[in-house]
Design a protein around this motif. Structure first.
Motif, PDB file in Angstrom:
ATOM      1  N   GLY A 200       3.760 -11.639  64.552  1.00  0.00           N
ATOM      2  CA  GLY A 200       3.723 -10.523  63.574  1.00  0.00           C
ATOM      3  C   GLY A 200       2.935  -9.397  64.308  1.00  0.00           C
ATOM      4  O   GLY A 200       3.304  -9.191  65.342  1.00  0.00           O
ATOM      5  N   GLN A 201       2.500  -8.681  63.565  1.00  0.00           N
ATOM      6  CA  GLN A 201       1.814  -7.192  63.989  1.00  0.00           C
ATOM      7  C   GLN A 201       0.092  -7.314  64.407  1.00  0.00           C
ATOM      8  O   GLN A 201      -0.263  -8.223  63.833  1.00  0.00           O
ATOM      9  CB  GLN A 201       1.956  -6.392  62.849  1.00  0.00           C
ATOM     10  N   ILE A 202      -0.125  -6.514  65.092  1.00  0.00           N
ATOM     11  CA  ILE A 202      -1.553  -6.184  65.426  1.00  0.00           C
ATOM     12  C   ILE A 202      -1.930  -5.537  64.336  1.00  0.00           C
ATOM     13  O   ILE A 202      -1.657  -4.376  63.923  1.00  0.00           O
ATOM     14  CB  ILE A 202      -1.827  -5.641  66.945  1.00  0.00           C
ATOM     15  N   PRO A 203      -3.052  -6.075  63.744  1.00  0.00           N
ATOM     16  CA  PRO A 203      -3.636  -5.426  62.325  1.00  0.00           C
ATOM     17  C   PRO A 203      -4.166  -3.960  62.771  1.00  0.00           C
ATOM     18  O   PRO A 203      -4.845  -3.846  63.709  1.00  0.00           O
ATOM     19  CB  PRO A 203      -4.606  -6.294  61.955  1.00  0.00           C
ATOM     20  N   ASN A 204      -3.727  -3.024  62.094  1.00  0.00           N
ATOM     21  CA  ASN A 204      -4.226  -1.554  62.255  1.00  0.00           C
ATOM     22  C   ASN A 204      -5.523  -1.587  61.982  1.00  0.00           C
ATOM     23  O   ASN A 204      -6.347  -0.737  62.441  1.00  0.00           O
ATOM     24  CB  ASN A 204      -3.427  -0.488  61.461  1.00  0.00           C
ATOM     25  N   SER A 205      -6.180  -2.540  61.255  1.00  0.00           N
ATOM     26  CA  SER A 205      -7.565  -2.522  60.718  1.00  0.00           C
ATOM     27  C   SER A 205      -8.576  -2.711  62.090  1.00  0.00           C
ATOM     28  O   SER A 205      -9.780  -2.362  61.753  1.00  0.00           O
ATOM     29  CB  SER A 205      -7.992  -3.334  59.840  1.00  0.00           C
ATOM     30  N   LEU A 206      -8.110  -3.177  63.102  1.00  0.00           N
ATOM     31  CA  LEU A 206      -9.124  -3.533  64.246  1.00  0.00           C
ATOM     32  C   LEU A 206      -9.339  -2.276  65.067  1.00  0.00           C
ATOM     33  O   LEU A 206     -10.375  -2.477  65.653  1.00  0.00           O
ATOM     34  CB  LEU A 206      -8.121  -4.306  65.259  1.00  0.00           C
ATOM     35  N   ILE A 207      -8.887  -1.175  64.512  1.00  0.00           N
ATOM     36  CA  ILE A 207      -9.561   0.297  65.169  1.00  0.00           C
ATOM     37  C   ILE A 207     -10.852   0.496  64.706  1.00  0.00           C
ATOM     38  O   ILE A 207     -11.660   1.318  65.183  1.00  0.00           O
ATOM     39  CB  ILE A 207      -8.487   1.411  64.774  1.00  0.00           C
TER      40      ILE A 207
END
Length: 702
Positions: free
Chosen positions: A580-587
């Motif tokens: 899957g994708q790296i969650p953008n929320s980790l920023i």
């Protein structure tokens, strides 16, 4: 009648005014304090609210004064968050007996007249940012008894000329400054000294023999300097010593057999020197010693302490030496022993059975020796009911971790048995260690599934089970660790002060030194055989600083909920099978400084913004589906792809031969007419267009 009332009122007001004037502080003292205040860059609460400086915060006046005004005798402004310089006006307080400006943010050179106040008995300037060669500028304080300028940036020589004019000085603290050179012979004049602190400077030379003349000394601190050579046998002449600290120097040779005369000595430290040989007989028979610290030297031989004589010994630290042989049974006679560190020696055999009698023992570290029989060791130590911290790393090679349910450690807060290649699974008796805060069983051969009860520990903030062979899913109960759901983790008891050693990173050698108190809140399950998902509920662990799950078989997506770990500094999910994708929320993880998802099966765009702008290529490599700054562009191309035939026409060998031939003929012809440079530029332009179209076609095919 009305007139008499008015007359009476006037008299009362006049009397009150006279009383107020009579009780006000001396005008010169008021001027001096106002001048002092003007040099500060911060306000002092309660100052200048009235002209009577005797009522100001931290100011005291002499109540016995018979003059028309009171004189300021004390200014106590310690730890008041004041900043700025000390003005010369302070010298106007000529009746001052106590001046305390410690633990503030004062800077610059103190004025010379501060050190010429004839009535000053107590001067404390410690813990500021003051500078200058203050001891070389002539100090005349005939009444001084307490002189403390420690923890500043004073420099120059460590002189004690002040003792010549100050016969009553009892406490002299010059510690933690930048004084250099040898210890001045002027210290011989300080015959009234009870406490001398020269620690934390750049002093050098041999043991300062001049100090042996100070017969009244009960406290002498020389630690953290550059003194070298042997420790003087003349130390025996300081028979009133209670506290002697020689640690962190370059002293060498054996310790002198001079402790028999030091009948009042309670605290002795000579750690981190180059001392060698056996411990002297007079030292290991000292009945007054409460704490003995000789760690980090080259002392050797057997542990020959006479614990029957050392009845007050509470703390014994002999770590990082070359003591060998067995741990003697007689050590159990040290009934008061609360701290025992014998780590990093050459001891062997078993922990003596008699150790179960050490009921005062709270901390024991025996790591990095050659001890055997872990089952007996834990059985013996389990009888020490007050035991709080146990460090047994690098012993008991390839033994089985005991599973005996009779083992009980009711007060255990830290258990470290790492680097032992222990076999077996996590023992159930650990579940009864309800106060556990630190558990490190890393670098062993432990296996099986991680038990659900790992989440039961209310105080656990550091769990390291890395480099083992644990299998199955991570227990979801780990997301319920109570201590990690709180951002303010507090250490209890001795935990903040305890040292231990742990394995360095894989690409390094040896052991790294840590203090338990400096350990970041951590869950480290790396380098195991764990499988299954990463639980979204890990996001509830807002106090967690390090989550290391690398080198496992974890699968599924990276949960968006991990963005809830707002204190996260290190997040390593590399070398798994995550998709899957790296969650953008980790920023949102603004404290994140180390991040890796390398070598997974991730795809999609790498988040941008926040800390993600600082992470290197290595954090994302090994994921063929990722796109972004370090990889192919995530945006679709604007031009149609070049066809296969067109690609062959542009980049085939006929084109190359034609270009080369044309270039050669054109250069020869145009050279004559001065046009060679123009033709070369044109040919290079054609080649660049061809290469660009070819690369675009290659990328589109890939």
């Amino acid at each position: 009648m009305a007139i008499s009332h008015i007359y009476l009122s006037v008299i009362v007001v006049a009397l009150r005014l006279h009383t107020r004037i009579a009780m006000a502080c001396n005008y010169n003292d008021l001027t001096a304090l106002n001048g002092f205040s003007k040099c500060l860059t911060s306000k002092i609460d309660g100052w200048e609210s009235t002209e009577d400086c005797c009522t100001w915060n931290g100011v005291a006046c002499d109540n016995s004064s018979t003059a028309s005004s009171k004189r300021v005798v004390s200014v106590d402004l310690g730890n008041k968050k004041i900043a700025g310089r000390i003005c010369e006006s302070i010298g106007g307080l000529d009746r001052l007996r106590t001046l305390n400006l410690s633990h503030n943010s004062l800077h610059g050179n103190p004025p010379p007249n501060l050190f010429r106040l004839q009535n000053l008995e107590v001067l404390d300037l410690s813990s500021n940012n003051l500078v200058g060669p203050v001891l070389e500028e002539g100090i005349d304080l005939p009444s001084i008894r307490y002189f403390d300028i420690s923890t500043n940036y004073f420099n120059g020589s460590a002189d004690a000329a002040l003792c010549e004019n100050s016969p009553n000085v009892q406490v002299l603290n010059l510690g933690n400054n930048r004084f250099s050179g040898g210890v001045s012979t002027n210290f011989g004049s300080c015959t009234s000294l009870l406490q001398l602190f020269l620690n934390g400077n750049n002093l050098s030379g041999s043991f300062p023999e001049i100090l042996l003349q100070l017969k009244l000394l009960n406290q002498l601190h020389l630690q953290e300097n550059w003194f070298s050579g042997p420790v003087s046998v003349g130390i025996k002449d300081l028979s009133n010593l209670v506290d002697l600290d020689l640690s962190d120097n370059l002293f060498s040779g054996g310790l002198p057999d001079a402790f028999e005369n030091l009948g009042k000595l309670e605290l002795f430290s000579a750690s981190s020197n180059n001392l060698s040989g056996n411990m002297p007989k007079s030292l290991v028979n000292s009945p007054s010693l409460v704490a003995l610290d000789l760690r980090n030297n080259s002392l050797s031989g057997p542990l020959n302490l006479n614990c029957s004589a050392m009845i007050h010994l509470n703390s014994l630290n002999l770590g990082r030496n070359y003591f060998d042989g067995l741990i003697p049974e007689s050590m159990s006679s040290c009934k008061s022993l609360g701290t025992l560190n014998l780590a990093r020696n050459k001891l062997e055999g078993e922990i003596p059975n008699s150790f179960r009698n050490l009921q005062a023992l709270r901390f024991v570290s025996l790591s990095n020796n050659s001890l055997v029989n872990l089952t007996r060791a834990l059985d013996v130590l389990g009888n020490c009911k007050n035991l709080s911290i146990v460090v047994l790393t690098l012993n008991f090679k390839e033994e089985q971790i005991p599973s005996d349910m009779n083992l009980q450690f009711a007060n255990l807060r830290a258990l470290v048995i790492a680097n032992c290649r222990l076999r077996g699974s996590l023992p159930l008796w650990l579940n009864d260690c309800k106060k556990l805060q630190v558990l490190d069983l890393s670098w062993n051969l432990l296996g099986g599934a991680l038990p659900i009860w790992l989440g039961n520990f209310r105080h656990l903030f550091y769990l390291d089970l890395s480099n083992n062979s644990f299998t199955g899913n991570m227990p979801k109960s780990l997301t319920e660790l109570k201590a990690l759901t709180n951002r303010n983790i507090t250490l209890e008891g001795m935990l903040a002060e305890v040292p231990f050693y742990r394995r360095r990173q894989q690409n390094s050698t040896g052991l790294a030194y840590n203090s338990l108190g400096s350990l970041p809140p951590t869950l480290d399950l790396s380098r195991n055989n764990l499988s299954g998902p990463i639980w979204p509920a890990f996001g509830k662990l807002i106090g967690l600083h390090v989550l290391n799950l690398k080198n496992n078989y974890l699968s599924g997506s990276i949960p968006d909920g991990l963005s809830g770990m707002v204190s996260m500094e290190t997040l390593d999910l590399s070398h798994n099978f995550l998709s899957g994708q790296i969650p953008n929320s980790l920023i949102k993880l603004s404290f994140l400084s180390k991040f890796s998802v390398a070598y997974n099966q991730l795809q999609g765009e790498i988040p941008t913004g926040g800390q993600f702008m600082t992470f290197p290529y290595a954090s994302f490599e090994g994921n063929n589906g990722l796109c972004g700054e370090f990889f192919i562009s995530c945006r679709p191309t604007q031009n149609p792809p070049v066809s296969s035939d067109e690609h062959m026409d542009i980049l085939g060998w006929p084109f190359g031969i034609g270009v080369a031939t044309g270039f050669l003929l054109s250069t020869i012809i145009c050279f004559t007419f001065g046009l060679a440079d123009r033709i070369v530029k044109r040919i290079r332009s054609i080649l660049n267009v061809g290469n660009a179209r070819g690369k675009k076609h290659f990328t589109s095919r890939k």
